[in-house]
Design an enzyme around this catalytic site. Structure first.
Site, short mmCIF file in Angstrom:
data_model
loop_
_atom_site.label_atom_id
_atom_site.label_comp_id
_atom_site.label_asym_id
_atom_site.label_seq_id
_atom_site.Cartn_x
_atom_site.Cartn_y
_atom_site.Cartn_z
N TYR A 132 0.86 -1.19 0.00
CA TYR A 132 0.00 0.00 0.00
C TYR A 132 0.89 1.23 0.00
O TYR A 132 1.63 1.47 0.95
CB TYR A 132 -0.92 -0.04 1.22
CG TYR A 132 -1.87 1.13 1.37
CD1 TYR A 132 -2.15 2.00 0.32
CD2 TYR A 132 -2.51 1.36 2.58
CE1 TYR A 132 -3.03 3.06 0.48
CE2 TYR A 132 -3.39 2.42 2.75
CZ TYR A 132 -3.64 3.27 1.69
OH TYR A 132 -4.51 4.32 1.85
N LYS A 161 -1.67 -1.36 -3.90
CA LYS A 161 -2.70 -0.31 -3.86
C LYS A 161 -1.93 0.99 -4.01
O LYS A 161 -1.24 1.42 -3.10
CB LYS A 161 -3.48 -0.35 -2.55
CG LYS A 161 -4.50 0.79 -2.42
CD LYS A 161 -5.16 0.81 -1.05
CE LYS A 161 -6.11 2.00 -0.92
NZ LYS A 161 -6.72 2.10 0.44
#
Length: 292
Positions: A132, A161
């Protein structure tokens, strides 16, 4: 891994405690709307303020609700590698299908430090890992080259992400990994563009309140129905942006409260939205037909 929409689900609170009843209703609505993954205890879920016991209960409950219809992804990242490992092992034990691990924040590791952090974790965890990257919150950006190196060296690091506002970063990751690495947009307002450029979907905040619409946006884009997808994108773009006029998840919790789904409660150091934000949310939600 999933394609389409994964909802970065909020954690409802009532009188300071997790409101599991409201949480279950919210998750069921997501599943019925076609969401393909539920991200538990992430940024939007105020994961850093949850106890280990609360996390484990939320993961187990989410797993029970999803019943194979959607993946359960758990946010386990911290700025301490050993603590991240502990939370990740706990999430795996509780039923996580994958782990969302944010880059360590505050201590600002170098690219070599980021590589060592994720490699250490990958060697000790069995579930797929999603990196992320959200520099606006962490103070560090993991470079496309480091991502590609991890993708090559660590078989269970399978996705990212990407919430860097520079869309060129996702393009470069796609190029360096030959399109074999799952990229998810971490920003609702960039989902359309990133999926057009090869991303597999979006890990969404907006889908907390417009799950069907975000699912249609992602699916139409994935199906190359660009005209329909573009129309959906522009219809809800203002709402997507309004959800970030204050720190996430402050606005989205206020929006869910306007819909009568949860109480407008957060855990300190976050506090409820300003009245001006609530009024803006109400105006925009009515404008796009989300609120009557």
């Amino acid at each position: 891994m999933f394609t389409g929409v994964g909802t970065a689900i909020v954690t409802p609170f009532s009188n300071g405690e997790v409101d599991y009843g409201s949480y279950e209703k919210l998750v069921r609505w997501q599943i019925e709307s076609g969401v393909k993954a539920i991200v538990v205890a992430g940024t939007t879920g105020e994961g850093v303020t949850l106890t280990v016991e609360e996390r484990e209960k939320l993961v187990a409950l989410t797993k029970q609700i999803c019943e194979g219809k959607a993946q359960v992804i758990v946010g386990t990242g911290t700025n301490d590698t050993r603590k991240t490992l502990e939370l990740s092992l706990s999430a795996e034990k509780s039923g996580a299908d994958a782990l969302l691990i944010v880059t360590p924040y505050y201590n600002k590791p170098t690219q070599e430090g980021l590589y060592a952090h994720y490699k250490y974790l990958s060697e000790r965890l069995s579930k797929p890992i999603i990196i992320y990257n959200v520099p606006s919150r962490t103070g560090v950006n993991i470079s496309p080259e480091t991502v590609a190196r991890l993708a090559s060296d660590c078989k269970n690091i399978v996705a990212i992400k990407e919430a860097n506002t520079d869309v060129n970063q996702a393009d470069e990751i796609y190029r360096l990994t030959n399109g074999d690495f799952y990229i998810y947009s971490g920003n609702d307002d960039r989902a359309f563009h990133m999926i057009c450029a090869g991303a597999k979907g979006v890990i969404s905040v907006a889908s907390n309140i417009i799950p069907e619409q975000m699912v249609e946006l992602a699916n139409k884009t994935l199906q190359n129905d660009v005209v329909t997808a573009r129309n959906i994108h522009f219809k809800y773009l203002e709402l997507m942006k309004v959800l970030f006029v204050e720190t996430n998840p402050i606005p989205v919790k206020a929006a869910l409260n306007l819909l009568g789904i949860i109480k407008n409660e957060l855990r300190l150091p976050l506090v409820p939205a300003k009245q001006s934000t609530v009024e803006l949310l109400e105006k925009v939600m009515k404008k796009v037909g989300v609120l009557s």
